[in-house]
Design an enzyme around this catalytic site. Structure first.
Site, PDB file in Angstrom:
ATOM      1  CB  CYS A   9      -0.967  -0.017   1.192  1.00  0.00           C
ATOM      2  SG  CYS A   9      -0.190   0.064   2.813  1.00  0.00           S
ATOM      3  CG  ASN A  12       4.352  -1.684   5.140  1.00  0.00           C
ATOM      4  OD1 ASN A  12       5.470  -2.035   5.534  1.00  0.00           O
ATOM      5  ND2 ASN A  12       3.370  -2.543   5.038  1.00  0.00           N
ATOM      6  CB  CYS A  14      -3.655   1.603   7.211  1.00  0.00           C
ATOM      7  SG  CYS A  14      -3.502   3.007   8.339  1.00  0.00           S
ATOM      8  NE  ARG A  15      -4.483   1.682   1.934  1.00  0.00           N
ATOM      9  CZ  ARG A  15      -4.281   2.437   0.868  1.00  0.00           C
ATOM     10  NH1 ARG A  15      -5.168   2.410  -0.112  1.00  0.00           N
ATOM     11  NH2 ARG A  15      -3.205   3.204   0.780  1.00  0.00           N
ATOM     12  CB  SER A  16       0.260  -3.462   2.690  1.00  0.00           C
ATOM     13  OG  SER A  16       1.147  -2.559   3.260  1.00  0.00           O
ATOM     14  CG  ASP A 128      -5.131   5.945   3.021  1.00  0.00           C
ATOM     15  OD1 ASP A 128      -5.178   5.487   4.173  1.00  0.00           O
ATOM     16  OD2 ASP A 128      -4.230   6.672   2.602  1.00  0.00           O
TER      17      ASP A 128
HETATM   18  P1  4NP Z   1      -1.720   2.868   4.224  1.00  0.00           P
HETATM   19  O1  4NP Z   1      -2.338   4.214   4.829  1.00  0.00           O
HETATM   20  O2  4NP Z   1      -1.209   3.217   2.844  1.00  0.00           O
HETATM   21  O3  4NP Z   1      -2.907   1.968   4.181  1.00  0.00           O
HETATM   22  O4  4NP Z   1      -0.638   2.444   5.178  1.00  0.00           O
HETATM   23  C1  4NP Z   1      -1.617   5.421   4.931  1.00  0.00           C
HETATM   24  C2  4NP Z   1      -0.956   5.710   6.079  1.00  0.00           C
HETATM   25  C3  4NP Z   1      -0.282   6.914   6.200  1.00  0.00           C
HETATM   26  C4  4NP Z   1      -0.258   7.792   5.146  1.00  0.00           C
HETATM   27  C5  4NP Z   1      -0.913   7.489   3.967  1.00  0.00           C
HETATM   28  C6  4NP Z   1      -1.585   6.281   3.857  1.00  0.00           C
HETATM   29  N1  4NP Z   1       0.400   9.039   5.262  1.00  0.00           N
HETATM   30  O5  4NP Z   1       0.312   9.839   4.331  1.00  0.00           O
HETATM   31  O6  4NP Z   1       1.056   9.260   6.263  1.00  0.00           O
END
Ligand code: 4NP
Length: 159
Positions: A9, A12, A14-16, A128
């Site tokens: 994702c 790294n 939340c989703r992945s 997200d």
């Molecule tokens: P992820 O979510 O891609 O599912 O881990 C996010 C976590 C943090 C951020 C973006 C997406 N960020 O911009 O900090």
């Protein structure tokens, strides 16, 4: 030979890591953990070294799923090291495809959106959940449980 799968994702956190945890949980429940190597990574590097987001961990824990991973950024050699790279949204897919292009002929991994495996849900992207409320994390897990189960079915039928 173990099958090597990398979930990707943006951050790294939340989703992945949730996809990695859901898939690992299924492997353990189905007695297949010794047949796979599972990891996750982000296309961005802002959160490297951090555990999964507390809200994502709490939502997963409520379903009996642990999220043990620490954030890392995807590397070019992941494109040749893993058999399958599974992306969460269109931006991740494009970023990983560009990395594969950069890596050249040694980029042997298949690259597929996780929701291409989904059976119950008809979405193309795992949204997200980072800036939203608690229901976003539950929705992510609903999508991931459906997709990971179908992905594992497919991989085990293939042999
Ligand atoms: P992820 O979510 O891609 O599912 O881990 C996010 C976590 C943090 C951020 C973006 C997406 N960020 O911009 O900090």
């Amino acid at each position: 030979m173990k099958k090597k799968i990398l979930f990707v994702c943006l951050g790294n956190i939340c989703r992945s890591p949730a996809a990695e945890g859901v898939f690992l949980d299924l492997l353990i429940k189905r007695g297949l953990a010794d047949q796979f190597v599972v990891d996750s990574a982000g296309t961005g590097g802002w959160h490297v070294g951090r555990p999964a987001d507390r809200r994502m961990q709490a939502a997963a824990n409520r379903r009996g799923i642990q999220l043990p991973s620490r954030a890392r950024q995807i590397r070019l050699d992941d494109l040749s090291d893993f058999d399958l790279i599974v992306t969460m949204d269109d931006a991740n897919l494009l970023d990983v495809q560009n990395l594969a292009h950069e890596t050249g002929s040694s980029a042997t991994a298949s690259i597929k959106p996780i929701l291409s495996f989904a059976k119950r849900f008809n979405y193309t992207e795992v949204p997200d959940p980072y800036y939203g409320g608690e229901s976003g994390f539950e929705h992510v897990l609903d999508l991931l449980e459906d997709s990971c189960s179908a992905l594992l079915d497919e991989l085990t039928v293939e042999g």
